[in-house]
Design a protein around this motif. Structure first.
Motif, short mmCIF file in Angstrom:
data_model
loop_
_atom_site.label_atom_id
_atom_site.label_comp_id
_atom_site.label_asym_id
_atom_site.label_seq_id
_atom_site.Cartn_x
_atom_site.Cartn_y
_atom_site.Cartn_z
N LEU A 14 70.81 37.01 33.09
CA LEU A 14 69.36 37.09 33.23
C LEU A 14 68.81 35.99 34.15
O LEU A 14 67.66 36.03 34.57
CB LEU A 14 68.67 36.98 31.86
N ALA A 55 70.15 32.64 26.64
CA ALA A 55 69.27 33.75 26.26
C ALA A 55 69.08 33.83 24.74
O ALA A 55 67.98 34.11 24.26
CB ALA A 55 69.83 35.06 26.80
N SER A 56 70.13 33.58 23.98
CA SER A 56 69.98 33.67 22.52
C SER A 56 69.23 32.47 21.95
O SER A 56 68.45 32.62 21.01
CB SER A 56 71.33 33.89 21.84
N GLY A 73 66.31 38.90 26.30
CA GLY A 73 66.51 40.32 26.06
C GLY A 73 65.90 40.76 24.74
O GLY A 73 65.90 40.00 23.76
N SER A 98 68.63 45.57 31.79
CA SER A 98 68.65 46.75 30.93
C SER A 98 70.03 46.95 30.31
O SER A 98 71.05 46.86 31.00
CB SER A 98 68.32 48.01 31.73
N ILE A 179 76.65 45.74 23.24
CA ILE A 179 75.70 46.10 24.27
C ILE A 179 76.46 46.71 25.45
O ILE A 179 77.58 46.32 25.74
CB ILE A 179 74.90 44.84 24.69
N1 LIG Z 1 75.77 44.60 30.28
C1 LIG Z 1 75.23 43.62 29.55
N2 LIG Z 1 75.97 42.97 28.65
C2 LIG Z 1 75.47 41.97 27.91
N3 LIG Z 1 74.21 41.54 27.99
C3 LIG Z 1 73.42 42.16 28.87
C4 LIG Z 1 73.86 43.21 29.69
N4 LIG Z 1 72.85 43.60 30.46
C5 LIG Z 1 71.81 42.84 30.12
N5 LIG Z 1 72.13 41.98 29.16
C6 LIG Z 1 71.23 41.04 28.52
O1 LIG Z 1 71.60 39.70 28.77
C7 LIG Z 1 71.37 38.91 27.63
C8 LIG Z 1 72.57 38.09 27.31
O2 LIG Z 1 72.69 37.19 28.33
P1 LIG Z 1 73.84 36.12 28.29
O3 LIG Z 1 75.15 36.80 28.15
O4 LIG Z 1 73.64 35.21 29.43
O5 LIG Z 1 73.44 35.34 27.00
P2 LIG Z 1 74.28 35.02 25.72
O6 LIG Z 1 75.58 35.75 25.79
O7 LIG Z 1 73.39 35.27 24.56
O8 LIG Z 1 74.47 33.49 25.84
P3 LIG Z 1 75.18 32.59 24.76
O9 LIG Z 1 76.15 33.49 24.06
O10 LIG Z 1 75.82 31.50 25.56
O11 LIG Z 1 74.07 32.09 23.87
C9 LIG Z 1 71.02 39.86 26.50
O12 LIG Z 1 69.65 39.76 26.22
C10 LIG Z 1 71.30 41.23 27.05
O13 LIG Z 1 70.35 42.18 26.68
#
Ligand SMILES: Nc1ncnc2c1ncn2[C@@H]1O[C@H](COP(=O)(O)OP(=O)(O)OP(=O)(O)O)[C@@H](O)[C@H]1O
Ligand SMILES: O=P(O)(O)OC[C@H]1O[C@H](OP(=O)(O)OP(=O)(O)O)[C@H](O)[C@@H]1O
Ligand SMILES: [Mg+2]
Length: 322
Positions: A14, A55-56, A73, A98, A179
């Motif tokens: 993101l 993001a989380s 997200g 998305s 996801i």
């Molecule tokens: N194909 C995808 N797979 C996973 N997440 C996705 C995808 N497309 C969009 N996103 C969005 O990206 C966000 C997750 O981002 P990211 O992986 O950077 O964070 P994270 O895994 O929560 O980070 P961390 O685990 O280090 O806290 C989610 O909100 C998700 O909806």
């Protein structure tokens, strides 16, 4: 004098889109000291502070009120926030990031296509194996409430930290909730989505915390930001259409039928028309104006359309502005 704090993704998928989003709104995110500094600013907006988080973490910070705005997200909002309705306010979806949160089972389960089928399998499984079906996921809360809605109780969650799709082949779970965007990871792992197994359609959103300290300073800064965001969003949906017609009043009446609106009126000019027209109706608008006597119709793209009434700020202010 408490500043407005905006949490934006510090990494991951993101991050880049978030910078583009601010860029489109004419806002430049500055990260002094480079990628390892977790506080930043927006150029020219002194009352705004940027927090770079994952993001989380952003979802959790919105819940505890330590940031005012966050970009994250919808999946993470619903997974990490207990009562999102009363804890956060969705300001606007952002059109990127998305992905669907889905229930997926091995393709080899040819008799299992729906959640109802899965429910049958879950009861059978328990009777036959003396243990419960295992679901690998990091979306523990979303899974619990979705399965409960289908009356499925005979299962156990195996918390997954990553590579969830590998769990069935590895033998650590029978099915997964994860996801997906393109579906290629599911496909590569011989998994299929149940026909009614899409739990949530997610995308990145600009989200506001209802429990943050919404000082007058923070609210004023929020308004400045949302003015720019709304102006850019509006501009992206319309075109400026200009023409010289026989009778302006009559021409405006005609084009108003397709949603084009006169914005800048000069009462002394009976022939010039300049309207904001929905992007998709531009060709129809031109045709109507030619019908009203125009020789030429020009169409311009706009960068911003600022309006006195801000459709993004007003609902937020109603919730947090006291
Ligand atoms: N194909 C995808 N797979 C996973 N997440 C996705 C995808 N497309 C969009 N996103 C969005 O990206 C966000 C997750 O981002 P990211 O992986 O950077 O964070 P994270 O895994 O929560 O980070 P961390 O685990 O280090 O806290 C989610 O909100 C998700 O909806
Ligand atoms: O449907 P697709 O387009 O194949 O995308 C889905 C995959 O992408 C994400 O993983 P990510 O790359 O973010 O790794 P992570 O599991 O470490 O978050 C997600 O967890 C899926 O595994
Ligand atoms: Mg990830």
């Amino acid at each position: 004098m408490s500043k407005l704090i905006i949490a934006i993704p510090s990494k991951g998928r993101l991050q880049e889109n978030t910078h583009d989003f601010f860029g489109r709104a004419g806002l430049k995110v500055e990260q002094p000291g480079g990628a390892r500094n977790y506080r930043g600013a927006i150029k020219g907006l002194d009352n705004v502070e940027i927090a770079f988080l994952s993001a989380s973490e952003i979802a959790r910070s919105l819940a505890d009120g330590s940031v005012h705005f966050g970009i994250t997200g919808l999946d993470l909002v619903h997974e990490n926030i207990t009562d999102p309705q009363n804890t956060v306010h969705i300001v606007t979806p952002l059109g990127f990031g998305s992905a669907d949160v889905v229930v997926a089972v091995p393709k080899a389960w040819i008799d299992v296509e729906t959640m109802a089928d899965l429910s049958d399998v879950a009861s059978d499984f328990r009777n036959r194996h003396g243990r419960r079906l295992r679901v690998a996921t990091k979306y523990v809360n979303l899974t619990r409430s979705f399965f409960a809605r289908y009356g499925i109780a005979d299962y156990r969650i195996v918390e997954s930290a990553g590579a969830t799709e590998g769990a069935p082949a590895a033998g650590s779970a029978e099915l997964i909730v994860d996801i997906t965007t393109t579906g290629s990871t599911l496909h590569a792992n011989n998994l299929k989505i149940l026909s009614d197994g899409v739990m949530l359609k997610s995308q990145a959103n600009l989200v506001a915390s209802l429990s943050a300290d919404w000082s007058a300073t923070a609210l004023a800064a929020a308004r400045s930001i949302l003015d720019r965001v709304a102006a850019e969003e509006t501009a992206r949906g319309v075109k400026l259409v200009k023409a010289v017609v026989h009778d302006r009043t009559q021409a405006l009446r005609a084009v108003s039928q397709i949603g084009a609106i006169q914005r800048f009126s000069d009462i002394n000019d009976a022939h010039h028309v300049s309207v904001l027209c929905p992007k998709d109706a531009v060709a129809d608008c031109a045709e109507l104006l030619i019908g009203e006597g125009a020789e030429t119709v020009t169409v311009e793209t706009l960068d911003y359309v600022f309006t006195k009434e801000n459709r993004l700020f007003t609902p937020l202010k109603e919730k947090v502005g006291g």
